[in-house]
Design a protein around this motif. Structure first.
Motif, PDB file in Angstrom:
ATOM      1  N   ASP A 149       0.815  -1.214   0.000  1.00 29.52           N
ATOM      2  CA  ASP A 149       0.000   0.000   0.000  1.00 29.52           C
ATOM      3  C   ASP A 149       0.852   1.269   0.000  1.00 29.52           C
ATOM      4  O   ASP A 149       0.332   2.383   0.091  1.00 29.52           O
ATOM      5  CB  ASP A 149      -0.949  -0.003   1.202  1.00 29.52           C
ATOM      6  N   PHE A 150       2.163   1.099  -0.098  1.00 35.76           N
ATOM      7  CA  PHE A 150       3.077   2.235  -0.217  1.00 35.76           C
ATOM      8  C   PHE A 150       3.000   2.754  -1.650  1.00 35.76           C
ATOM      9  O   PHE A 150       3.216   2.007  -2.600  1.00 35.76           O
ATOM     10  CB  PHE A 150       4.503   1.801   0.120  1.00 35.76           C
ATOM     11  N   THR A 151       2.676   4.034  -1.831  1.00 30.96           N
ATOM     12  CA  THR A 151       2.405   4.596  -3.153  1.00 30.96           C
ATOM     13  C   THR A 151       3.562   5.451  -3.672  1.00 30.96           C
ATOM     14  O   THR A 151       4.499   5.766  -2.931  1.00 30.96           O
ATOM     15  CB  THR A 151       1.142   5.465  -3.112  1.00 30.96           C
ATOM     16  N   LYS A 152       3.438   5.862  -4.931  1.00 29.96           N
ATOM     17  CA  LYS A 152       4.442   6.767  -5.503  1.00 29.96           C
ATOM     18  C   LYS A 152       4.417   8.117  -4.786  1.00 29.96           C
ATOM     19  O   LYS A 152       5.463   8.742  -4.595  1.00 29.96           O
ATOM     20  CB  LYS A 152       4.196   6.968  -6.997  1.00 29.96           C
ATOM     21  N   ALA A 153       3.224   8.538  -4.370  1.00 31.33           N
ATOM     22  CA  ALA A 153       3.123   9.794  -3.613  1.00 31.33           C
ATOM     23  C   ALA A 153       3.887   9.684  -2.300  1.00 31.33           C
ATOM     24  O   ALA A 153       4.547  10.631  -1.869  1.00 31.33           O
ATOM     25  CB  ALA A 153       1.656  10.125  -3.349  1.00 31.33           C
ATOM     26  N   ASP A 154       3.821   8.505  -1.661  1.00 29.30           N
ATOM     27  CA  ASP A 154       4.582   8.276  -0.425  1.00 29.30           C
ATOM     28  C   ASP A 154       6.078   8.358  -0.706  1.00 29.30           C
ATOM     29  O   ASP A 154       6.842   8.943   0.076  1.00 29.30           O
ATOM     30  CB  ASP A 154       4.244   6.904   0.163  1.00 29.30           C
ATOM     31  N   ALA A 155       6.503   7.767  -1.811  1.00 29.75           N
ATOM     32  CA  ALA A 155       7.927   7.780  -2.171  1.00 29.75           C
ATOM     33  C   ALA A 155       8.422   9.213  -2.358  1.00 29.75           C
ATOM     34  O   ALA A 155       9.491   9.589  -1.874  1.00 29.75           O
ATOM     35  CB  ALA A 155       8.150   6.968  -3.441  1.00 29.75           C
ATOM     36  N   MET A 156       7.620  10.025  -3.045  1.00 31.63           N
ATOM     37  CA  MET A 156       8.009  11.403  -3.292  1.00 31.63           C
ATOM     38  C   MET A 156       8.017  12.215  -1.997  1.00 31.63           C
ATOM     39  O   MET A 156       8.910  13.035  -1.774  1.00 31.63           O
ATOM     40  CB  MET A 156       7.049  12.025  -4.305  1.00 31.63           C
ATOM     41  N   ARG A 157       7.022  11.951  -1.149  1.00 32.01           N
ATOM     42  CA  ARG A 157       6.949  12.656   0.149  1.00 32.01           C
ATOM     43  C   ARG A 157       8.177  12.333   1.003  1.00 32.01           C
ATOM     44  O   ARG A 157       8.714  13.214   1.688  1.00 32.01           O
ATOM     45  CB  ARG A 157       5.677  12.244   0.903  1.00 32.01           C
ATOM     46  N   TYR A 158       8.603  11.080   0.960  1.00 27.53           N
ATOM     47  CA  TYR A 158       9.774  10.696   1.754  1.00 27.53           C
ATOM     48  C   TYR A 158      11.024  11.432   1.272  1.00 27.53           C
ATOM     49  O   TYR A 158      11.779  11.995   2.078  1.00 27.53           O
ATOM     50  CB  TYR A 158       9.996   9.188   1.675  1.00 27.53           C
ATOM     51  N   LEU A 159      11.236  11.453  -0.035  1.00 25.23           N
ATOM     52  CA  LEU A 159      12.428  12.126  -0.557  1.00 25.23           C
ATOM     53  C   LEU A 159      12.357  13.639  -0.349  1.00 25.23           C
ATOM     54  O   LEU A 159      13.383  14.294  -0.136  1.00 25.23           O
ATOM     55  CB  LEU A 159      12.612  11.787  -2.034  1.00 25.23           C
ATOM     56  N   ASP A 160      11.157  14.205  -0.391  1.00 18.54           N
ATOM     57  CA  ASP A 160      10.996  15.631  -0.073  1.00 18.54           C
ATOM     58  C   ASP A 160      11.360  15.888   1.390  1.00 18.54           C
ATOM     59  O   ASP A 160      11.992  16.903   1.715  1.00 18.54           O
ATOM     60  CB  ASP A 160       9.553  16.079  -0.331  1.00 18.54           C
ATOM     61  N   VAL A 180      14.268  18.435   3.046  1.00 19.08           N
ATOM     62  CA  VAL A 180      13.977  19.512   4.009  1.00 19.08           C
ATOM     63  C   VAL A 180      14.572  19.227   5.381  1.00 19.08           C
ATOM     64  O   VAL A 180      15.287  20.064   5.947  1.00 19.08           O
ATOM     65  CB  VAL A 180      12.452  19.724   4.127  1.00 19.08           C
ATOM     66  N   SER A 181      14.290  18.058   5.923  1.00 22.09           N
ATOM     67  CA  SER A 181      14.670  17.776   7.309  1.00 22.09           C
ATOM     68  C   SER A 181      16.153  17.454   7.473  1.00 22.09           C
ATOM     69  O   SER A 181      16.761  17.784   8.487  1.00 22.09           O
ATOM     70  CB  SER A 181      13.837  16.635   7.878  1.00 22.09           C
ATOM     71  N   LYS A 182      16.750  16.807   6.488  1.00 14.95           N
ATOM     72  CA  LYS A 182      18.159  16.419   6.585  1.00 14.95           C
ATOM     73  C   LYS A 182      19.087  17.432   5.919  1.00 14.95           C
ATOM     74  O   LYS A 182      20.309  17.365   6.085  1.00 14.95           O
ATOM     75  CB  LYS A 182      18.364  15.033   5.963  1.00 14.95           C
ATOM     76  N   ASN A 183      18.509  18.339   5.141  1.00 16.88           N
ATOM     77  CA  ASN A 183      19.293  19.403   4.492  1.00 16.88           C
ATOM     78  C   ASN A 183      20.492  18.828   3.740  1.00 16.88           C
ATOM     79  O   ASN A 183      21.636  19.219   3.959  1.00 16.88           O
ATOM     80  CB  ASN A 183      19.757  20.426   5.543  1.00 16.88           C
ATOM     81  N   VAL A 184      20.212  17.900   2.833  1.00 17.59           N
ATOM     82  CA  VAL A 184      21.286  17.192   2.138  1.00 17.59           C
ATOM     83  C   VAL A 184      21.566  17.808   0.774  1.00 17.59           C
ATOM     84  O   VAL A 184      20.731  18.509   0.204  1.00 17.59           O
ATOM     85  CB  VAL A 184      20.925  15.700   1.969  1.00 17.59           C
ATOM     86  N   SER A 185      22.741  17.516   0.258  1.00 15.98           N
ATOM     87  CA  SER A 185      23.110  17.962  -1.086  1.00 15.98           C
ATOM     88  C   SER A 185      22.402  17.101  -2.120  1.00 15.98           C
ATOM     89  O   SER A 185      21.825  16.060  -1.800  1.00 15.98           O
ATOM     90  CB  SER A 185      24.627  17.853  -1.277  1.00 15.98           C
ATOM     91  N   ALA A 186      22.482  17.520  -3.372  1.00 20.32           N
ATOM     92  CA  ALA A 186      21.867  16.747  -4.462  1.00 20.32           C
ATOM     93  C   ALA A 186      22.487  15.360  -4.556  1.00 20.32           C
ATOM     94  O   ALA A 186      21.778  14.360  -4.769  1.00 20.32           O
ATOM     95  CB  ALA A 186      22.029  17.496  -5.782  1.00 20.32           C
ATOM     96  N   ASN A 187      23.801  15.273  -4.379  1.00 20.83           N
ATOM     97  CA  ASN A 187      24.473  13.972  -4.457  1.00 20.83           C
ATOM     98  C   ASN A 187      24.006  13.041  -3.346  1.00 20.83           C
ATOM     99  O   ASN A 187      23.760  11.846  -3.577  1.00 20.83           O
ATOM    100  CB  ASN A 187      25.992  14.153  -4.382  1.00 20.83           C
ATOM    101  N   THR A 188      23.868  13.582  -2.130  1.00 16.65           N
ATOM    102  CA  THR A 188      23.418  12.757  -1.008  1.00 16.65           C
ATOM    103  C   THR A 188      21.965  12.341  -1.200  1.00 16.65           C
ATOM    104  O   THR A 188      21.578  11.207  -0.904  1.00 16.65           O
ATOM    105  CB  THR A 188      23.584  13.521   0.323  1.00 16.65           C
ATOM    106  N   TRP A 189      21.136  13.249  -1.700  1.00 21.68           N
ATOM    107  CA  TRP A 189      19.731  12.929  -2.007  1.00 21.68           C
ATOM    108  C   TRP A 189      19.666  11.781  -3.000  1.00 21.68           C
ATOM    109  O   TRP A 189      18.859  10.863  -2.846  1.00 21.68           O
ATOM    110  CB  TRP A 189      19.043  14.169  -2.564  1.00 21.68           C
TER     111      TRP A 189
END
Length: 389
Positions: A139-150, A154-163
């Protein structure tokens, strides 16, 4: 158990899922038409593990009945557990992640496992924050996947490479879930990579390297030798820690590492430069290395020979303290010594193929990235010797 297909003259394709709270254990049961046998067959999911995740049975019943509703909706819309085995057991996404980690702990080296643990625990942290820790994997959706990476952004303040590293790990995790029928789609693979920043390779100038050499010659020869193996033999810190005394053949000027010792998990033979072999021989005599157990690590506790396998961060901590002691630039990383050596080899017209082999690069493309680096000496050479128009 099997049932007839007809009830009151109508074709029956399923009987709804219900929660059964029996003394022998809780389970969700339903009947579904097996398209291959054309018989209604009972499907049973044990839910005792999930039951124990809740504070009390009242809450457990409420939440597990929600799982029944999900299954019934799937049955209503034509889903069959005999065609799509994506729901093969009632287990939460958090539990599956822990299961993945448990299996990988038997396959990975400790330093890789630390990275996996970090990624998994951060993902579970997010699941708890957004109240999805009891979610069934499928039941994990694509919207969930995008929310997690967002959230990572925001919360981890990572670089593009780390993301991108987070995304790539989640692709690996969900590929594993798909292979074991916990999920049916890898949504993270559908999310585009971010444009990463080009890796900045820092060169440590010769005068600063001399300062390091002079200071450690007096204060810490074992750590100096550790750094010299990195610079001269282009060994990675973890490979130096895995190197044993018996791996070093002074007469043939050769270091032989097996796959379990190298980053790329392939056997590696490293040539020892002429200038460095003389330093090694002096170190061997001063610290009586020849009489030590050949199976001992050359660099163990206190960077002396021993049986304890050290971690990369042990060398990193020592490097940071050295940098502070000599007031070196913060941008000088311990790994910069390896980058410096590779760059200077190319500047000194050593063939890129030779450099690739010595550095243990997987391709010439990786080695060539060092060729476009301009050192301060090169800039001065351009200023002074640039031809006239």
């Amino acid at each position: 158990m099997q049932l007839n297909l007809q009830q009151g003259g109508l074709d029956v394709k399923y009987y709804p899922a219900i929660l059964k709270t029996l003394p022998s254990g809780w389970r969700i049961e339903f009947y579904s038409l097996n398209p291959y046998s054309q018989i209604l067959e009972r499907v049973c999911y044990k839910v005792n593990k999930l039951r124990r995740k809740y504070n009390c049975d009242r809450i457990a019943k409420r939440e597990l009945n929600k799982h029944c509703e999900i299954i019934n909706y799937k049955l209503l819309t034509g889903w069959s557990p005999f065609v799509d085995a994506s729901i093969r057991e009632i287990i939460t996404l958090s539990e599956v992640c822990e299961k993945y980690l448990s299996i990988k702990s038997k396959e990975l080296r400790e330093e890789s496992l630390r990275s996996y643990r970090s990624y998994i625990h951060i993902f579970i942290e997010w699941l708890i924050i957004v109240k999805k820790d009891k979610l069934i994997p499928n039941d994990f959706t694509k919207a969930d996947a995008m929310r997690y990476l967002d959230w990572i952004t925001v919360s981890k303040n990572v670089s593009a490479n780390t993301w991108n590293n987070y995304r790539n790990f989640m692709i690996t995790l969900f590929q594993w879930l798909i292979e074991r029928s916990y999920h049916s789609k890898n949504y993270f693979a559908e999310i585009s990579l971010k444009k990463g920043e080009k890796k900045k390779r820092i060169i440590i100038p010769a005068n600063e390297r001399q300062r390091i050499f002079d200071y450690l010659t007096i204060n810490d020869k074992p750590f100096l030798m550790f750094l010299l193996f990195e610079f001269n033999c282009l060994l990675r810190p973890i490979e130096i820690f895995r190197m044993k005394i018996g791996d070093i053949n002074i007469d043939n000027q050769l270091i032989s590492l097996v796959g379990s010792q190298t980053k790329n998990k392939k056997n590696r033979n490293i040539s020892i430069p002429n200038e460095f072999i003389g330093i090694i021989k002096k170190y061997w005599n001063e610290f009586n290395i020849a009489n030590c157990n050949k199976d001992n690590y050359l660099f163990s506790s206190m960077f002396r020979t021993g049986t304890n396998l050290m971690r990369t961060k042990d060398a990193g901590t020592k490097w940071i303290n050295l940098r502070k002691e000599l007031n070196l630039k913060d941008e000088y990383q311990m790994y910069s010594l390896r980058d410096t050596a590779i760059t200077e080899m190319l500047i000194n017209n050593i063939s890129s193929k030779t450099v690739q082999a010595h550095a243990d690069h997987s391709s010439l493309a990786i080695t060539s990235k060092y060729a476009d680096h301009i050192t301060p000496e090169m800039r001065e050479d351009i200023k002074i010797h640039f031809p006239e128009f």
